[in-house]
Design an enzyme around this catalytic site. Structure first.
Site, PDB file in Angstrom:
ATOM      1  N   SER A 145      12.590  -2.534  -4.903  1.00 33.91           N
ATOM      2  CA  SER A 145      11.417  -1.675  -5.124  1.00 33.91           C
ATOM      3  C   SER A 145      11.743  -0.527  -6.061  1.00 33.91           C
ATOM      4  O   SER A 145      12.903  -0.092  -6.151  1.00 33.91           O
ATOM      5  CB  SER A 145      10.958  -1.074  -3.789  1.00 33.91           C
ATOM      6  OG  SER A 145       9.999  -0.041  -4.001  1.00 33.91           O
ATOM      7  N   TYR A 158      12.583   3.462   4.960  1.00 36.13           N
ATOM      8  CA  TYR A 158      12.272   2.312   4.096  1.00 36.13           C
ATOM      9  C   TYR A 158      13.026   2.347   2.775  1.00 36.13           C
ATOM     10  O   TYR A 158      13.639   1.354   2.386  1.00 36.13           O
ATOM     11  CB  TYR A 158      10.762   2.299   3.841  1.00 36.13           C
ATOM     12  CG  TYR A 158      10.284   1.291   2.848  1.00 36.13           C
ATOM     13  CD1 TYR A 158       9.990   1.646   1.523  1.00 36.13           C
ATOM     14  CD2 TYR A 158      10.109  -0.042   3.223  1.00 36.13           C
ATOM     15  CE1 TYR A 158       9.536   0.708   0.605  1.00 36.13           C
ATOM     16  CE2 TYR A 158       9.653  -0.985   2.312  1.00 36.13           C
ATOM     17  CZ  TYR A 158       9.363  -0.603   1.009  1.00 36.13           C
ATOM     18  OH  TYR A 158       8.923  -1.531   0.099  1.00 36.13           O
ATOM     19  N   LYS A 162      15.496  -0.530   0.496  1.00 36.94           N
ATOM     20  CA  LYS A 162      15.237  -1.030  -0.859  1.00 36.94           C
ATOM     21  C   LYS A 162      16.399  -0.731  -1.794  1.00 36.94           C
ATOM     22  O   LYS A 162      16.779  -1.543  -2.626  1.00 36.94           O
ATOM     23  CB  LYS A 162      13.916  -0.457  -1.385  1.00 36.94           C
ATOM     24  CG  LYS A 162      12.709  -0.923  -0.595  1.00 36.94           C
ATOM     25  CD  LYS A 162      12.414  -2.419  -0.811  1.00 36.94           C
ATOM     26  CE  LYS A 162      12.378  -3.237   0.441  1.00 36.94           C
ATOM     27  NZ  LYS A 162      11.947  -4.648   0.198  1.00 36.94           N
TER      28      LYS A 162
HETATM   29  N1  NAI Z   1       3.343  -3.798  -2.195  1.00 39.32           N
HETATM   30  C1  NAI Z   1       4.113  -2.915  -2.818  1.00 39.32           C
HETATM   31  O1  NAI Z   1       3.656  -1.892  -3.347  1.00 39.32           O
HETATM   32  C2  NAI Z   1       5.587  -3.144  -2.889  1.00 39.32           C
HETATM   33  C3  NAI Z   1       6.224  -4.097  -2.094  1.00 39.32           C
HETATM   34  N2  NAI Z   1       7.581  -4.251  -2.214  1.00 39.32           N
HETATM   35  C4  NAI Z   1       8.265  -5.239  -1.381  1.00 39.32           C
HETATM   36  O2  NAI Z   1       7.662  -6.490  -1.581  1.00 39.32           O
HETATM   37  C5  NAI Z   1       7.952  -7.315  -0.460  1.00 39.32           C
HETATM   38  C6  NAI Z   1       6.708  -8.062  -0.067  1.00 39.32           C
HETATM   39  O3  NAI Z   1       5.762  -7.137   0.430  1.00 39.32           O
HETATM   40  P1  NAI Z   1       4.200  -7.217   0.039  1.00 39.32           P
HETATM   41  O4  NAI Z   1       3.898  -8.563  -0.502  1.00 39.32           O
HETATM   42  O5  NAI Z   1       3.877  -6.023  -0.741  1.00 39.32           O
HETATM   43  O6  NAI Z   1       3.531  -6.996   1.446  1.00 39.32           O
HETATM   44  P2  NAI Z   1       2.964  -8.056   2.500  1.00 39.32           P
HETATM   45  O7  NAI Z   1       2.874  -7.308   3.776  1.00 39.32           O
HETATM   46  O8  NAI Z   1       1.750  -8.717   1.949  1.00 39.32           O
HETATM   47  O9  NAI Z   1       4.118  -9.153   2.561  1.00 39.32           O
HETATM   48  C7  NAI Z   1       5.246  -8.987   3.370  1.00 39.32           C
HETATM   49  C8  NAI Z   1       5.527 -10.349   3.938  1.00 39.32           C
HETATM   50  O10 NAI Z   1       6.717 -10.290   4.720  1.00 39.32           O
HETATM   51  C9  NAI Z   1       6.441 -10.924   5.945  1.00 39.32           C
HETATM   52  N3  NAI Z   1       7.316 -10.405   6.996  1.00 39.32           N
HETATM   53  C10 NAI Z   1       7.319  -9.168   7.517  1.00 39.32           C
HETATM   54  N4  NAI Z   1       8.240  -9.081   8.487  1.00 39.32           N
HETATM   55  C11 NAI Z   1       8.815 -10.303   8.590  1.00 39.32           C
HETATM   56  C12 NAI Z   1       9.821 -10.856   9.398  1.00 39.32           C
HETATM   57  N5  NAI Z   1      10.424 -10.124  10.343  1.00 39.32           N
HETATM   58  N6  NAI Z   1      10.163 -12.156   9.221  1.00 39.32           N
HETATM   59  C13 NAI Z   1       9.553 -12.902   8.270  1.00 39.32           C
HETATM   60  N7  NAI Z   1       8.589 -12.437   7.454  1.00 39.32           N
HETATM   61  C14 NAI Z   1       8.233 -11.144   7.628  1.00 39.32           C
HETATM   62  C15 NAI Z   1       4.988 -10.649   6.229  1.00 39.32           C
HETATM   63  O11 NAI Z   1       4.456 -11.549   7.163  1.00 39.32           O
HETATM   64  C16 NAI Z   1       4.395 -10.822   4.843  1.00 39.32           C
HETATM   65  O12 NAI Z   1       4.099 -12.157   4.586  1.00 39.32           O
HETATM   66  C17 NAI Z   1       8.500  -6.385   0.621  1.00 39.32           C
HETATM   67  O13 NAI Z   1       9.902  -6.567   0.702  1.00 39.32           O
HETATM   68  C18 NAI Z   1       8.189  -4.995   0.085  1.00 39.32           C
HETATM   69  O14 NAI Z   1       9.146  -4.040   0.509  1.00 39.32           O
HETATM   70  C19 NAI Z   1       8.346  -3.524  -3.096  1.00 39.32           C
HETATM   71  C20 NAI Z   1       7.752  -2.595  -3.891  1.00 39.32           C
HETATM   72  C21 NAI Z   1       6.341  -2.335  -3.848  1.00 39.32           C
HETATM   73  C1  LIG Z   2       4.561   0.269   0.751  1.00 41.95           C
HETATM   74  C2  LIG Z   2       4.489   1.073  -0.539  1.00 41.95           C
HETATM   75  O1  LIG Z   2       3.150   1.405  -0.834  1.00 41.95           O
HETATM   76  C3  LIG Z   2       5.032   0.268  -1.666  1.00 41.95           C
HETATM   77  O2  LIG Z   2       6.268  -0.282  -1.290  1.00 41.95           O
HETATM   78  C4  LIG Z   2       7.238   0.213  -2.086  1.00 41.95           C
HETATM   79  O3  LIG Z   2       8.361  -0.211  -2.117  1.00 41.95           O
HETATM   80  C5  LIG Z   2       6.732   1.331  -2.884  1.00 41.95           C
HETATM   81  O4  LIG Z   2       6.969   2.543  -2.198  1.00 41.95           O
HETATM   82  C6  LIG Z   2       5.290   1.035  -2.950  1.00 41.95           C
HETATM   83  O5  LIG Z   2       4.515   2.183  -3.115  1.00 41.95           O
END
Ligand code: NAI
Ligand SMILES: C[C@H](O)[C@@H]1OC(=O)[C@H](O)[C@@H]1O
Length: 255
Positions: A145, A158, A162
């Site tokens: 991230s 968090y 990352k």
């Molecule tokens: N959305 C954002 O702004 C950002 C997200 N990220 C990272 O991207 C990755 C994906 O997140 P997003 O798609 O944004 O959110 P999201 O909540 O849509 O996806 C996260 C996924 O991880 C799964 N998950 C959570 N805990 C779990 C576990 N214990 N075992 C298996 N699966 C699990 C959830 O069910 C979901 O499918 C995360 O690692 C997050 O930290 C990084 C930077 C920015």
């Molecule tokens: C969950 C936050 O909105 C998202 O996840 C990250 O890693 C960054 O902080 C994004 O803003």
């Protein structure tokens, strides 16, 4: 379209929704068979597999909580049993339960560490062991991230996870280079997914986050598909230990 992952097998954790699902579909669009891990969203996982199959590729959904080390070996074994090999592993699963620092509950801190960092460690280790046994290299991508590089008042539990992912890829790049396994991370900015749905329901915060993005908008999951496919592909054959910001320019935008 040139298919950059023709004949490859790609594994993605947390891929029933959001960035992971976009990465899985993007890999399928580029010719890969795709195995996805999911925790509870069975409907989302099944829909993702259907999308993969509609693209003419094989899909597999394997349920498991990544915080349990056994989930890692089980996921890699299921994918290998189904598709015969593991070429690319995308560590994506993660949580970000926003909470203030001074009264952060122990369980919230520990759960975030177990899912985002410990789970990633075991998953990457399981995938790497399979790749080493296969003997023909591979590519590992961690979804780190922008928060590996900057802080968040309500993300003190968090952001270290990352940063840890970013650092893990640097160290595994060294440990696995001799096996032809490349390890890199993508650093998304703020991407509109379930992880921040509640947080960005605050319109003032959402507007503030969008205002610091030179490209003028918050990201969408599909904005990560191309960068992840690139790092997975032979176009990045000399790229390892690297990190790629995918943030619309937010990180560099001081004024
Ligand atoms: N959305 C954002 O702004 C950002 C997200 N990220 C990272 O991207 C990755 C994906 O997140 P997003 O798609 O944004 O959110 P999201 O909540 O849509 O996806 C996260 C996924 O991880 C799964 N998950 C959570 N805990 C779990 C576990 N214990 N075992 C298996 N699966 C699990 C959830 O069910 C979901 O499918 C995360 O690692 C997050 O930290 C990084 C930077 C920015
Ligand atoms: C969950 C936050 O909105 C998202 O996840 C990250 O890693 C960054 O902080 C994004 O803003």
């Amino acid at each position: 379209m040139t298919r950059l992952l023709e004949g490859k097998t790609v594994l993605v954790t947390g891929a029933s929704a959001g960035i992971g699902r976009a990465a899985a579909i993007g890999a399928a669009r580029h010719g890969a068979d795709v195995a996805i891990n999911f925790s509870r969203d069975t409907a989302g996982a099944e829909a993702a597999v259907k999308e993969i199959e509609a693209l003419g590729q094989r899909g597999l959904a394997v349920q498991g909580d990544v915080s349990d080390p056994e989930t890692a070996t089980a996921f890699v074994k299921a994918a290998t049993d189904a598709f015969g090999k593991v070429d690319v592993f995308v560590n994506n699963a993660g949580i970000c339960p926003f909470h203030a620092f001074l009264d952060m509950p122990v369980e919230t801190f520990e759960r975030t560490m177990r899912v985002n960092l410990h789970g990633a460690y075991f998953m990457v280790q399981a995938a790497a062991n399979q790749m080493v046994n296969q003997g023909h290299g591979g590519a590992i991508i961690a979804v780190s991230s922008i928060s590996a590089l900057v802080g968040g008042e309500y993300q003190t539990h968090y952001t270290p996870t990352k940063a840890g992912l970013h650092s893990l890829m640097q160290s595994t790049a060294i440990a696995l280079g001799r096996h032809g396994i490349r390890c890199n991370s993508v650093l998304p900015g703020t991407i509109l997914t379930d992880i921040n749905k509640d947080d960005l329901a605050d319109q003032e915060k959402r507007d503030r986050m969008a205002a610091r993005v030179p490209l003028g908008r918050l990201g969408e999951p599909d904005d990560l598909a191309g960068p992840i496919v690139f790092l997975a592909s032979d176009l990045a054959k000399y790229v390892t230990g690297a990190s790629l910001l995918v943030d619309g320019g937010a990180y560099v935008n001081l004024q």
